[in-house]
Scaffold this motif. Structure first.
Motif, PDB file in Angstrom:
ATOM      1  N   GLU A  79      -7.902  13.717  32.355  1.00  0.00           N
ATOM      2  CA  GLU A  79      -8.171  12.391  31.791  1.00  0.00           C
ATOM      3  C   GLU A  79      -9.650  12.064  31.936  1.00  0.00           C
ATOM      4  O   GLU A  79     -10.206  12.156  33.030  1.00  0.00           O
ATOM      5  CB  GLU A  79      -7.332  11.332  32.501  1.00  0.00           C
ATOM      6  N   ILE A  80     -10.273  11.706  30.835  1.00  0.00           N
ATOM      7  CA  ILE A  80     -11.694  11.353  30.833  1.00  0.00           C
ATOM      8  C   ILE A  80     -11.821   9.888  30.430  1.00  0.00           C
ATOM      9  O   ILE A  80     -11.403   9.503  29.329  1.00  0.00           O
ATOM     10  CB  ILE A  80     -12.494  12.255  29.874  1.00  0.00           C
ATOM     11  N   PHE A  81     -12.382   9.096  31.330  1.00  0.00           N
ATOM     12  CA  PHE A  81     -12.516   7.659  31.132  1.00  0.00           C
ATOM     13  C   PHE A  81     -13.990   7.343  30.881  1.00  0.00           C
ATOM     14  O   PHE A  81     -14.818   7.446  31.767  1.00  0.00           O
ATOM     15  CB  PHE A  81     -12.003   6.934  32.385  1.00  0.00           C
ATOM     16  N   CYS A  82     -14.307   7.007  29.625  1.00  0.00           N
ATOM     17  CA  CYS A  82     -15.694   6.722  29.232  1.00  0.00           C
ATOM     18  C   CYS A  82     -16.122   5.353  29.758  1.00  0.00           C
ATOM     19  O   CYS A  82     -15.525   4.334  29.395  1.00  0.00           O
ATOM     20  CB  CYS A  82     -15.826   6.742  27.712  1.00  0.00           C
ATOM     21  N   LEU A  83     -17.160   5.323  30.577  1.00  0.00           N
ATOM     22  CA  LEU A  83     -17.597   4.078  31.199  1.00  0.00           C
ATOM     23  C   LEU A  83     -18.780   3.433  30.490  1.00  0.00           C
ATOM     24  O   LEU A  83     -18.769   2.243  30.197  1.00  0.00           O
ATOM     25  CB  LEU A  83     -17.962   4.326  32.671  1.00  0.00           C
ATOM     26  N   GLU A  84     -19.813   4.223  30.224  1.00  0.00           N
ATOM     27  CA  GLU A  84     -20.990   3.678  29.540  1.00  0.00           C
ATOM     28  C   GLU A  84     -21.790   4.817  28.925  1.00  0.00           C
ATOM     29  O   GLU A  84     -21.784   5.937  29.431  1.00  0.00           O
ATOM     30  CB  GLU A  84     -21.869   2.875  30.497  1.00  0.00           C
ATOM     31  N   PRO A  85     -22.488   4.550  27.825  1.00  0.00           N
ATOM     32  CA  PRO A  85     -23.230   5.622  27.154  1.00  0.00           C
ATOM     33  C   PRO A  85     -24.504   5.980  27.904  1.00  0.00           C
ATOM     34  O   PRO A  85     -25.190   5.122  28.449  1.00  0.00           O
ATOM     35  CB  PRO A  85     -23.555   5.003  25.790  1.00  0.00           C
ATOM     36  N   LEU A  86     -24.806   7.272  27.913  1.00  0.00           N
ATOM     37  CA  LEU A  86     -26.051   7.763  28.508  1.00  0.00           C
ATOM     38  C   LEU A  86     -27.027   8.194  27.420  1.00  0.00           C
ATOM     39  O   LEU A  86     -28.227   7.955  27.523  1.00  0.00           O
ATOM     40  CB  LEU A  86     -25.751   8.939  29.450  1.00  0.00           C
ATOM     41  N   SER A  87     -26.495   8.856  26.369  1.00  0.00           N
ATOM     42  CA  SER A  87     -27.354   9.300  25.271  1.00  0.00           C
ATOM     43  C   SER A  87     -26.535   9.363  23.970  1.00  0.00           C
ATOM     44  O   SER A  87     -25.560  10.124  23.911  1.00  0.00           O
ATOM     45  CB  SER A  87     -27.943  10.680  25.579  1.00  0.00           C
ATOM     46  N   PRO A  88     -26.883   8.553  22.980  1.00  0.00           N
ATOM     47  CA  PRO A  88     -27.852   7.453  23.037  1.00  0.00           C
ATOM     48  C   PRO A  88     -27.397   6.396  24.051  1.00  0.00           C
ATOM     49  O   PRO A  88     -26.202   6.147  24.195  1.00  0.00           O
ATOM     50  CB  PRO A  88     -27.854   6.885  21.615  1.00  0.00           C
ATOM     51  N   HIS A  89     -28.358   5.740  24.713  1.00  0.00           N
ATOM     52  CA  HIS A  89     -28.023   4.780  25.763  1.00  0.00           C
ATOM     53  C   HIS A  89     -27.475   3.487  25.181  1.00  0.00           C
ATOM     54  O   HIS A  89     -26.698   2.784  25.833  1.00  0.00           O
ATOM     55  CB  HIS A  89     -29.272   4.487  26.608  1.00  0.00           C
ATOM     56  N   ASP A  90     -27.844   3.172  23.951  1.00  0.00           N
ATOM     57  CA  ASP A  90     -27.370   1.965  23.294  1.00  0.00           C
ATOM     58  C   ASP A  90     -25.907   2.138  22.870  1.00  0.00           C
ATOM     59  O   ASP A  90     -25.527   3.146  22.274  1.00  0.00           O
ATOM     60  CB  ASP A  90     -28.239   1.682  22.061  1.00  0.00           C
ATOM     61  N   TYR A  91     -25.078   1.131  23.173  1.00  0.00           N
ATOM     62  CA  TYR A  91     -23.653   1.221  22.873  1.00  0.00           C
ATOM     63  C   TYR A  91     -23.403   1.447  21.389  1.00  0.00           C
ATOM     64  O   TYR A  91     -22.617   2.315  20.999  1.00  0.00           O
ATOM     65  CB  TYR A  91     -22.943  -0.071  23.306  1.00  0.00           C
ATOM     66  N   GLN A  92     -24.052   0.644  20.554  1.00  0.00           N
ATOM     67  CA  GLN A  92     -23.771   0.729  19.127  1.00  0.00           C
ATOM     68  C   GLN A  92     -24.228   2.060  18.539  1.00  0.00           C
ATOM     69  O   GLN A  92     -23.545   2.641  17.696  1.00  0.00           O
ATOM     70  CB  GLN A  92     -24.435  -0.450  18.397  1.00  0.00           C
ATOM     71  N   LEU A  93     -25.379   2.552  18.998  1.00  0.00           N
ATOM     72  CA  LEU A  93     -25.860   3.847  18.511  1.00  0.00           C
ATOM     73  C   LEU A  93     -24.930   4.971  18.955  1.00  0.00           C
ATOM     74  O   LEU A  93     -24.645   5.899  18.195  1.00  0.00           O
ATOM     75  CB  LEU A  93     -27.283   4.111  19.021  1.00  0.00           C
ATOM     76  N   SER A  94     -24.445   4.881  20.182  1.00  0.00           N
ATOM     77  CA  SER A  94     -23.565   5.929  20.696  1.00  0.00           C
ATOM     78  C   SER A  94     -22.222   5.910  19.976  1.00  0.00           C
ATOM     79  O   SER A  94     -21.691   6.955  19.578  1.00  0.00           O
ATOM     80  CB  SER A  94     -23.370   5.762  22.205  1.00  0.00           C
ATOM     81  N   LEU A  95     -21.656   4.727  19.796  1.00  0.00           N
ATOM     82  CA  LEU A  95     -20.352   4.627  19.142  1.00  0.00           C
ATOM     83  C   LEU A  95     -20.417   4.971  17.657  1.00  0.00           C
ATOM     84  O   LEU A  95     -19.438   5.434  17.078  1.00  0.00           O
ATOM     85  CB  LEU A  95     -19.780   3.221  19.331  1.00  0.00           C
ATOM     86  N   LEU A 153     -17.268  12.028  11.320  1.00  0.00           N
ATOM     87  CA  LEU A 153     -16.647  10.837  11.888  1.00  0.00           C
ATOM     88  C   LEU A 153     -17.534  10.251  12.983  1.00  0.00           C
ATOM     89  O   LEU A 153     -18.278  10.967  13.652  1.00  0.00           O
ATOM     90  CB  LEU A 153     -15.282  11.185  12.483  1.00  0.00           C
ATOM     91  N   SER A 154     -17.431   8.943  13.171  1.00  0.00           N
ATOM     92  CA  SER A 154     -18.164   8.321  14.279  1.00  0.00           C
ATOM     93  C   SER A 154     -17.346   8.450  15.562  1.00  0.00           C
ATOM     94  O   SER A 154     -16.122   8.642  15.530  1.00  0.00           O
ATOM     95  CB  SER A 154     -18.427   6.849  13.983  1.00  0.00           C
ATOM     96  N   PHE A 155     -18.045   8.324  16.692  1.00  0.00           N
ATOM     97  CA  PHE A 155     -17.338   8.391  17.974  1.00  0.00           C
ATOM     98  C   PHE A 155     -16.362   7.223  18.092  1.00  0.00           C
ATOM     99  O   PHE A 155     -15.272   7.375  18.658  1.00  0.00           O
ATOM    100  CB  PHE A 155     -18.338   8.378  19.131  1.00  0.00           C
ATOM    101  N   ALA A 156     -16.715   6.071  17.536  1.00  0.00           N
ATOM    102  CA  ALA A 156     -15.809   4.920  17.552  1.00  0.00           C
ATOM    103  C   ALA A 156     -14.516   5.237  16.800  1.00  0.00           C
ATOM    104  O   ALA A 156     -13.414   4.869  17.243  1.00  0.00           O
ATOM    105  CB  ALA A 156     -16.489   3.701  16.938  1.00  0.00           C
ATOM    106  N   GLU A 157     -14.621   5.939  15.679  1.00  0.00           N
ATOM    107  CA  GLU A 157     -13.421   6.303  14.915  1.00  0.00           C
ATOM    108  C   GLU A 157     -12.542   7.255  15.714  1.00  0.00           C
ATOM    109  O   GLU A 157     -11.306   7.164  15.672  1.00  0.00           O
ATOM    110  CB  GLU A 157     -13.827   6.945  13.586  1.00  0.00           C
ATOM    111  N   ILE A 158     -13.181   8.164  16.426  1.00  0.00           N
ATOM    112  CA  ILE A 158     -12.415   9.109  17.245  1.00  0.00           C
ATOM    113  C   ILE A 158     -11.693   8.370  18.368  1.00  0.00           C
ATOM    114  O   ILE A 158     -10.494   8.605  18.624  1.00  0.00           O
ATOM    115  CB  ILE A 158     -13.336  10.212  17.790  1.00  0.00           C
TER     116      ILE A 158
END
Length: 400
Positions: A79-95, A153-158
């Motif tokens: 189980e992998i629980f995503c906590l916060e983005p590291l790269s890109p560090h910005d949430y919207q860019l990462s998602l 696909l975007s990471f948000a879609e996944i």
């Protein structure tokens, strides 16, 4: 001075923890604390207790389906629980990334994740996709995990397709389909949290319309709630507890609204409270030439801060104008505990929090020792506790 966390304990029977929300979210009970007195009503009448011409400030963050379950060929469940983005560090860019991203993650069954990478075949919008997770550097009890996939696909879609919504661990039950709706506020829109700003779960479109009709203004900001919100205080001296850092985003218009309504600010939830109070210290930092835009845990207690709240907020607006930005992006690690001097917030709408938690310390800082009276009343009058529980509206105790 030692801040004994044992002084912020109370008995919370398991049956008082709300496992599910009420069918109608605005029909939760509402505790009202003002001038040392406690009474109760229902949340759909919250407008009766908010002074006219107030500014209601809420957190528009949206919980992401941040828990991913991989299965190794051996059958081992990772189980992998995503906590916060590291790269890109910005949430919207990462998602929104379609090429890959790296997140700070907790890994369940990490000992079985000996291999560098693990794959998850999946179908998203009719497309066959392979999501690859590569375990990187360990950071305490978390890891940097890089995700790669193809198909545009975007990471948000996944995450929306195969991720699981991470409901609080103290609910002691698996996530259900209904949680995808009930564990989001009706005004959530900026994806990034791994926990809901639960004070907002009681609001409905009908309640918001009633507030507008009463002339109560609203404005929004964003604090992406991290898993650290559930982290218990494990040290007897709460001053030795390390607060988690959270990313905040405050639009210029919100700062203008707050500045124009000082003395009448109502924070919806502890996340809004932490963000609003952090604004004062961010302004102080800018005026002394510090542009790191990170509020350290104990900054409020380092010295006597004499700058007015108006001056601090105007410094933020000047910084945004100078840098040609519409939104202030910053980080806060602020710890609001007894002895804290509030600069912005006059009223707080919040749920009932866990014993011996930093959130209970925040409530105590706001209402003083009357937190015990509030929680004794709630326990004696069948209030439901924690994320899916009932609500309260607290007026700041200025006579402490």
């Amino acid at each position: 001075m030692v801040l004994s966390i044992s002084d912020y304990n109370y008995p919370l029977p398991e049956e008082r923890i709300a496992k599910y929300p009420l069918p109608e979210r605005d029909h939760s009970k509402l505790l009202i604390y003002k001038d040392g007195e406690v009474r109760e009503d229902h949340f759909f009448r919250v407008g009766d207790y908010i002074p006219a011409h107030s500014l209601l400030v809420y957190n528009n963050t949206r919980v992401i389906q941040a828990r991913l379950v991989f299965h190794k060929p051996s059958g081992a469940r990772i189980e992998i629980f995503c906590l916060e983005p590291l790269s890109p560090h910005d949430y919207q860019l990462s998602l929104s990334s379609t090429e890959g991203c790296t997140w700070k993650c907790m890994i369940g069954n990490a000992k079985k994740f000996r291999d560098t990478s693990i794959d998850m075949p999946l179908q998203v919008a009719g497309n066959d996709v392979v999501l690859r997770a590569t375990k990187g550097e360990q950071m305490g009890n978390t890891f940097a995990v890089t995700f790669l996939w193809e198909g545009g696909l975007s990471f948000a879609e996944i995450l929306d397709a195969v991720g699981e919504l991470p409901i609080p661990p103290y609910l002691n039950r698996p996530t259900e389909e209904r949680d995808k709706t009930t564990y989001q506020t009706v005004y959530s829109r900026i994806k990034g949290s791994v926990a809901a700003p639960t004070a907002g779960l009681h609001f409905t479109e009908a309640v918001l319309a009633d507030l507008r009709q009463r002339g109560i203004k609203t404005t929004e900001l964003t604090l992406h709630v991290g898993a650290g919100t559930f982290q218990p205080v494990k040290t007897e001296d709460a001053n030795l507890h390390t607060m988690h850092t959270e990313i905040i985003a405050v639009p210029r218009q919100a700062i203008v609204d707050i500045l124009a309504n000082l003395g009448h600010i109502v924070a919806v939830g502890t996340t809004s409270m932490r963000t609003l109070e952090s604004l004062y210290f961010l302004g102080c930092m800018l005026l002394r030439g510090d542009r790191s835009l990170h509020v350290p845990q104990f900054m409020p207690y380092e010295q006597e801060w004499t700058l007015s709240t108006e001056e601090a907020l105007r410094a933020l607006l000047a910084y945004l104008d100078e840098t040609h930005q519409d939104t202030l992006h910053a980080e806060t690690q602020i710890m609001i505990k007894p002895g804290y001097r509030f600069r912005v917030v006059e009223q707080l709408i919040t749920n009932f929090h866990q014993p011996k938690s930093t959130l209970l310390l925040l409530v105590s800082a706001f209402v003083g020792e009357d937190w015990k009276k509030i929680y004794d009343y709630a326990l004696a009058h069948d209030f439901r506790f924690l994320s899916y529980g009932d609500s309260s509206i607290l007026f700041r105790n200025t006579g402490r």
